[in-house]
Design a protein around this motif. Structure first.
Motif, mmCIF file in Angstrom:
data_model
loop_
_atom_site.group_PDB
_atom_site.id
_atom_site.type_symbol
_atom_site.label_atom_id
_atom_site.label_comp_id
_atom_site.label_asym_id
_atom_site.label_seq_id
_atom_site.Cartn_x
_atom_site.Cartn_y
_atom_site.Cartn_z
ATOM 1 N N PRO A 1 -101.889 -2.761 89.445
ATOM 2 C CA PRO A 1 -100.681 -2.286 90.011
ATOM 3 C C PRO A 1 -99.224 -2.515 89.385
ATOM 4 O O PRO A 1 -99.356 -3.850 88.736
ATOM 5 C CB PRO A 1 -100.789 -3.163 91.084
ATOM 6 C CG PRO A 1 -102.379 -3.540 91.433
ATOM 7 C CD PRO A 1 -102.830 -3.653 90.233
ATOM 8 N N GLY A 2 -98.517 -1.571 89.403
ATOM 9 C CA GLY A 2 -97.190 -1.528 88.620
ATOM 10 C C GLY A 2 -96.329 -2.734 89.144
ATOM 11 O O GLY A 2 -95.533 -3.187 88.424
ATOM 12 N N ASP A 3 -96.467 -3.274 90.441
ATOM 13 C CA ASP A 3 -95.529 -4.045 90.840
ATOM 14 C C ASP A 3 -96.079 -5.445 90.590
ATOM 15 O O ASP A 3 -95.340 -6.535 90.882
ATOM 16 C CB ASP A 3 -95.571 -4.051 92.465
ATOM 17 C CG ASP A 3 -96.863 -4.270 93.327
ATOM 18 O OD1 ASP A 3 -97.790 -4.493 92.487
ATOM 19 O OD2 ASP A 3 -96.817 -3.967 94.366
ATOM 20 N N THR A 4 -97.167 -5.802 89.710
ATOM 21 C CA THR A 4 -97.762 -6.952 89.186
ATOM 22 C C THR A 4 -96.986 -7.136 87.824
ATOM 23 O O THR A 4 -97.409 -8.175 86.938
ATOM 24 C CB THR A 4 -98.914 -7.044 89.353
ATOM 25 O OG1 THR A 4 -99.639 -6.156 88.312
ATOM 26 C CG2 THR A 4 -99.489 -6.840 90.530
ATOM 27 N N VAL A 5 -96.343 -6.243 87.292
ATOM 28 C CA VAL A 5 -95.796 -6.183 85.812
ATOM 29 C C VAL A 5 -94.087 -6.276 85.704
ATOM 30 O O VAL A 5 -93.663 -5.068 86.346
ATOM 31 C CB VAL A 5 -96.381 -5.045 85.048
ATOM 32 C CG1 VAL A 5 -95.928 -5.588 83.452
ATOM 33 C CG2 VAL A 5 -97.853 -4.974 85.358
ATOM 34 N N GLY A 6 -93.595 -7.406 85.239
ATOM 35 C CA GLY A 6 -92.130 -7.112 85.216
ATOM 36 C C GLY A 6 -91.880 -6.999 83.673
ATOM 37 O O GLY A 6 -92.596 -6.731 82.747
ATOM 38 N N VAL A 7 -90.335 -6.698 83.431
ATOM 39 C CA VAL A 7 -89.759 -6.574 82.129
ATOM 40 C C VAL A 7 -88.725 -7.410 81.828
ATOM 41 O O VAL A 7 -87.731 -7.535 82.702
ATOM 42 C CB VAL A 7 -89.367 -5.037 81.843
ATOM 43 C CG1 VAL A 7 -88.867 -4.747 80.634
ATOM 44 C CG2 VAL A 7 -90.771 -4.154 82.364
ATOM 45 N N VAL A 8 -88.531 -7.986 80.748
ATOM 46 C CA VAL A 8 -87.564 -8.741 80.373
ATOM 47 C C VAL A 8 -87.141 -8.380 78.947
ATOM 48 O O VAL A 8 -88.088 -8.590 78.059
ATOM 49 C CB VAL A 8 -87.958 -10.306 80.062
ATOM 50 C CG1 VAL A 8 -86.642 -11.002 79.940
ATOM 51 C CG2 VAL A 8 -88.209 -10.667 81.677
ATOM 52 N N ALA A 9 -86.167 -7.868 78.788
ATOM 53 C CA ALA A 9 -85.624 -7.370 77.213
ATOM 54 C C ALA A 9 -84.584 -8.218 76.874
ATOM 55 O O ALA A 9 -83.757 -8.660 77.823
ATOM 56 C CB ALA A 9 -85.108 -5.946 77.335
ATOM 57 N N SER A 10 -84.367 -8.353 75.448
ATOM 58 C CA SER A 10 -83.076 -9.300 75.103
ATOM 59 C C SER A 10 -82.626 -8.372 73.848
ATOM 60 O O SER A 10 -83.526 -7.811 72.889
ATOM 61 C CB SER A 10 -83.661 -10.416 74.459
ATOM 62 O OG SER A 10 -82.909 -11.113 73.668
ATOM 63 N N SER A 11 -81.330 -8.154 73.776
ATOM 64 C CA SER A 11 -80.692 -7.267 72.834
ATOM 65 C C SER A 11 -79.203 -7.685 72.811
ATOM 66 O O SER A 11 -78.635 -7.227 74.054
ATOM 67 C CB SER A 11 -80.920 -5.766 72.724
ATOM 68 O OG SER A 11 -80.251 -5.214 71.695
ATOM 69 N N ALA B 1 -84.389 -2.023 79.151
ATOM 70 C CA ALA B 1 -85.406 -2.801 79.954
ATOM 71 C C ALA B 1 -85.875 -1.735 80.809
ATOM 72 O O ALA B 1 -86.932 -1.365 81.400
ATOM 73 C CB ALA B 1 -84.861 -3.749 80.697
ATOM 74 N N SER B 2 -84.920 -0.901 81.388
ATOM 75 C CA SER B 2 -85.030 0.060 82.440
ATOM 76 C C SER B 2 -85.982 1.126 81.954
ATOM 77 O O SER B 2 -86.951 1.821 82.530
ATOM 78 C CB SER B 2 -83.778 0.714 82.896
ATOM 79 O OG SER B 2 -82.888 -0.100 83.346
ATOM 80 N N TRP B 3 -85.798 1.754 80.850
ATOM 81 C CA TRP B 3 -86.592 2.816 80.254
ATOM 82 C C TRP B 3 -88.092 2.339 79.850
ATOM 83 O O TRP B 3 -88.913 3.119 80.138
ATOM 84 C CB TRP B 3 -86.033 3.534 78.937
ATOM 85 C CG TRP B 3 -84.954 4.699 79.094
ATOM 86 C CD1 TRP B 3 -83.915 4.725 78.774
ATOM 87 C CD2 TRP B 3 -85.495 5.719 79.707
ATOM 88 N NE1 TRP B 3 -83.082 6.040 79.205
ATOM 89 C CE2 TRP B 3 -84.299 6.390 79.913
ATOM 90 C CE3 TRP B 3 -86.786 6.294 80.649
ATOM 91 C CZ2 TRP B 3 -84.089 7.774 80.500
ATOM 92 C CZ3 TRP B 3 -86.731 7.498 80.995
ATOM 93 C CH2 TRP B 3 -85.311 8.296 81.069
#
Length: 434
Positions: free
Chosen positions: A87-97, A134-136
């Protein structure tokens, strides 16, 4: 009552770098000086194609490549698809730049100042948003969990790994993709006063996941996340991570760390008290010597290289791999069998894939995840994690004492055994329901 996620482990690794496509390859490049012509820039089209990416900036494309690689390595995306099998709602995204879309932002501001907003392209304007990377990644793969973008200076990469793990430990998600990415262009070179060949043009990604959820879908972890600290000085940070002067197995140093002879600190990264915080015999690796100054991507790149080191230690071929390029003292002979495929060293990515292939795959396994047994589960789930000697752990530090910001993280091998009857942990109120 449901058990918590247990320890937070790394189940997937991805790289979008010229000349290094696995953790072991990155470690080898860091240990041995690269000679000859520079590697060709990473071709993003070869991994994610050209369709739909014409107007995305290079940092976003690099991040998409590394994230796709990590999700596939974690067996969350099939080899012939892009949508996650959980399920997509079990995966988050954290990006650093810190500098990823700096060129777009500066050129957009200059165009408005010189002419007007009417002259801006509606296709490129979204790239000026600070959270575009992170959004893309989330949009591309249908990841509907929390979405964070960090631009936090020299410690940003390690901070991103920490916040990804925090989301998992708090029950907000079962797993998170953590990405570090930087690129170079005329705007970045002008701001930093450095040429392109001194700067990173690449990305790295990790999938961090609760041990319970990883076990439930049959995924094998490549490493376990240990303690994280953020302090005003390097020495204080290392002491908080390894009290009593315990020596780690390897040290991934801050960017261009330099230390003087006989235990005196010198140059960037030296402790505020002038002392070298890690014994001289411990191997040192500076990832930026191989890939260029990495800014917000550094911490994630360090974690990937550390996973390469842990894989060698686990295989028994390089448990004490000798010194990195910065080491002092008689042990500075360099890693044993570095670069030798004949010695039996396998790329950690392929090795992890082979081990994971023995268990059930991700598709459809989320519904039964609660029946799994957590290995060395975290607070409230077991008496405590299986102790791991400091000498088997990788110490990762990034930051700058002069800016009063140093972050540190310990990465250790996955426990070899499970607690036979782990007690249940209290229900985490914010834990995702699926």
């Amino acid at each position: 009552m449901t058990r918590g996620p247990g320890e937070v482990v790394v189940t997937g690794v991805g790289l979008a770098l010229p000349g290094a496509d696995t953790p072991d390859a990155l470690l080898r490049r860091t240990a041995c000086a690269v000679t000859g012509p520079a590697a060709e820039p990473f071709d993003t089209a070869a991994r994610i194609g050209r369709r739909g990416h014409r107007y995305k900036d290079r940092a976003t494309r690099l991040a998409l490549c590394a994230a796709l690689d990590a999700l596939r390595d974690a067996r969350l995306i099939p080899s012939d698809g892009e949508e996650v099998t959980v399920p997509g709602d079990t995966v988050g995204v954290v990006a650093s730049s810190n500098l990823g879309n700096l060129d777009t932002a500066c050129l957009t501001a200059a165009a408005i100042a010189e002419r007007s907003a009417v002259d801006l392209s509606p296709m490129s304007l979204p790239n000026a948003s600070s959270n575009v990377i992170a959004s893309w990644v989330a949009i591309r793969h249908g990841l509907r969990g929390p979405n964070l973008m960090l631009c936090n200076g020299a410690t940003s990469g390690l901070d991103a790994v920490h916040w990804g793990a925090a989301l998992v430990a708090a029950g907000r998600v079962r797993r998170a993709v953590v990405i570090g990415v930087e690129t170079h262009n005329a705007v970045v070179e002008d701001l930093l006063g450095r040429s392109a060949d001194e700067l990173l043009d690449g990305a790295a990604a990790l999938v961090v996941e609760g041990a319970r959820w990883a076990e439930g879908r049959g995924a094998r972890a490549a490493a376990t996340l240990g303690r994280y600290q953020r302090r005003a000085g390097l020495s204080g940070c290392v002491e908080a991570l390894l009290p009593g002067g315990a020596a780690p197995g390897v040290w991934f140093t801050p960017e261009r760390y330099a230390e003087g002879p006989a235990g005196t600190g010198a140059g960037t990264g030296a402790g505020t008290d002038g002392a070298v915080p890690v014994p001289e015999a411990v191997p040192r690796y500076d990832v930026t010597s191989a890939v260029g100054r990495a800014s917000g991507a550094l911490g994630v790149l360090q974690c990937v290289a550390a996973i390469g080191w842990l894989a060698r230690a686990e295989a028994g071929t390089d448990a004490a791999p000798g010194a990195g390029p910065q080491a002092a003292g008689p042990q500075a002979a360099g890693p044993r069998a570095v670069g030798s495929e004949a010695a039996g060293l396998r790329d950690v990515g392929s090795e992890a894939a082979e081990r994971r292939a023995a268990g059930p795959q991700a598709a459809g396994s989320e519904a039964g995840a609660g029946s799994g047994t957590a290995c060395a589960a975290g607070p409230g789930a077991a008496p405590g994690p299986v102790p791991v000697p400091a000498s088997r752990q990788a110490l990762i530090t990034s930051g700058d004492d002069t800016a009063d910001a140093v972050a540190g993280l310990l990465l250790r091998p996955t426990p070899d055994r499970c607690h036979p009857h782990p007690p249940r942990a209290p229900l985490i109120s914010m834990e995702c329901s699926r």
